[in-house]
Write an enzyme that holds these catalytic residues in place. Structure first.
Site, short mmCIF file in Angstrom:
data_model
loop_
_atom_site.label_atom_id
_atom_site.label_comp_id
_atom_site.label_asym_id
_atom_site.label_seq_id
_atom_site.Cartn_x
_atom_site.Cartn_y
_atom_site.Cartn_z
N ASP A 1 27.76 49.47 53.29
CA ASP A 1 27.83 48.45 52.26
C ASP A 1 29.27 48.29 51.77
O ASP A 1 29.95 49.28 51.46
CB ASP A 1 26.95 48.82 51.08
CG ASP A 1 25.47 48.62 51.36
OD1 ASP A 1 25.13 48.09 52.43
OD2 ASP A 1 24.65 49.01 50.50
N ASP B 1 14.71 49.85 47.65
CA ASP B 1 14.85 50.95 48.62
C ASP B 1 14.63 52.29 47.93
O ASP B 1 13.97 53.19 48.46
CB ASP B 1 16.25 50.94 49.25
CG ASP B 1 16.54 49.66 50.00
OD1 ASP B 1 15.58 48.96 50.39
OD2 ASP B 1 17.73 49.36 50.21
#
Length: 357
Positions: free
Chosen positions: A32, A312
């Site tokens: 990310d 998540d």
């Protein structure tokens, strides 16, 4: 904080007694690249403030623009990998969880492998020789985030890697399997291999709806895997789009949850449980023709830092307790804890030993 101030989990005595390798996931490992941006940035790249998409050619320049013009954080990512890492952090049992995906032999790939192993996860990546390690641009605006994934090497995972003897041995050891729906765009045959193994051995297989575009444009692979699911996760937007695409004929989330739980199922020894999160509203859990509501942990608006990865983390908390054979109620309680923890941090980052009891 960890004793050395590094922000990594401390190595301490295991918090619970779960077998090594009990949880296994396959997914799209990404690094990310997270930064706070403005509305003009979103408009420039035609992004919604709170959505998840795959990068098109028009989005490719945004990755470098983030690095050049914004203060960025590099965080190991990818939906399934996030979930596995959170579950491992909560239970604090080395090699309790395993993860397979595809990366490259480059710097970003080295970072991913190192970070996952620091959290006690057994990783065995397939290495692609042509594509770089995948990345995900995380454009944060206020408390919203827009995710744009450039899968690159993550898009090159193959079932052949999963069925290699050393990796299939990990499959045989595992009792719980989890795949975010994003992997339907990469290796649905690998997901099916796990699903069929779970059915044949009466193990637990779970999947996430993950993003609206999957229900819209990847219906066929999605509906081939769903009949194997013992647990189906999704948020209110994903569930609503799924219901529309499946012609459920209702926009009522409780009815949608019931219809998902009642879909045809391959393993009739286990009921399907549909779990729909609604942000600050109660989580809906449908099972056996009934819907139960579980209030989330209250949080002040000022305490919300970043909603990126809350879903998540929710699944990670749920699976951490499922690996301990805890009740559905306890799984949801831990799921709420994990999501609440993550939204108070930048990205999927955890420090020290998990405080959940």
């Amino acid at each position: 904080m960890s004793a050395n101030g590094s922000g990594e989990p401390e190595t301490k005595k295991a918090k619970c007694n779960v077998p090594e390798g009990v949880l296994l996931g396959i997914g799209n490992p990404l690094l990310d690249i997270s930064a706070t941006v403005d509305e003009a940035f979103l408009k420039k790249y035609e992004l919604d403030a709170n959505n998840q998409i795959l990068a098109e050619d028009k989005h490719k320049p945004m990755f470098q623009e983030l690095v050049d013009n914004y203060k960025v954080d590099y965080i190991p990512g990818g939906a399934t990998q996030n979930t596995i890492r959170v579950a491992s952090w909560i239970n604090n049992v080395p090699k309790m969880a395993s993860f397979f995906g595809c990366i490259a032999k480059d710097n970003f790939g080295d970072i991913l492998k190192t970070k996952m192993e620091e959290f006690g996860v057994h990783v065995d990546y397939r290495y692609d020789e042509k594509e770089p390690t995948g990345t995900c641009a995380v454009a944060v605006t206020g408390k919203d985030r827009s995710l744009v994934a450039n899968l690159a090497a993550a898009n090159c995972y193959k079932k052949d890697h999963l069925v290699q003897p050393k990796n299939w041995a990990m499959v045989e050891k595992a009792a719980i399997f989890y795949c975010a729906g994003f992997h339907l765009t990469v290796a649905p045959d690998a997901m099916l291999a796990l699903a069929e193994h779970a059915k044949e051995n009466n193990k637990i297989f779970s999947m996430n709806l993950s993003a609206p575009f999957l229900s819209q444009f990847f219906k066929d692979p999605q509906m081939k895997v769903l009949p194997y699911c013992d647990y189906v996760f999704g948020n209110e937007t994903e569930a609503a789009v799924f219901a529309k695409e499946q012609n459920f004929g209702t926009e009522d989330l409780k009815e949608i949850a019931l219809k998902i739980a009642a879909l045809p199922k391959e393993n009739d020894k286990r009921p399907c449980v549909a779990i729909i999160t609604q942000g600050e509203k109660a989580t809906l859990v449908a099972q056996g023709g009934k819907v139960h509501e579980f209030p989330v942990i209250p949080i002040k608006d000022d305490d919300v830092v970043d909603t990126n990865g809350a879903g998540d983390a929710f699944v990670g908390g749920f699976l951490a307790q499922l690996a301990q054979d805890k009740s559905l109620e306890e799984c949801i309680r831990c799921a709420h804890f994990a999501a609440n923890y993550i939204i108070q941090r930048n990205g999927i980052t955890m420090e020290g030993t998990c405080s959940y009891e």
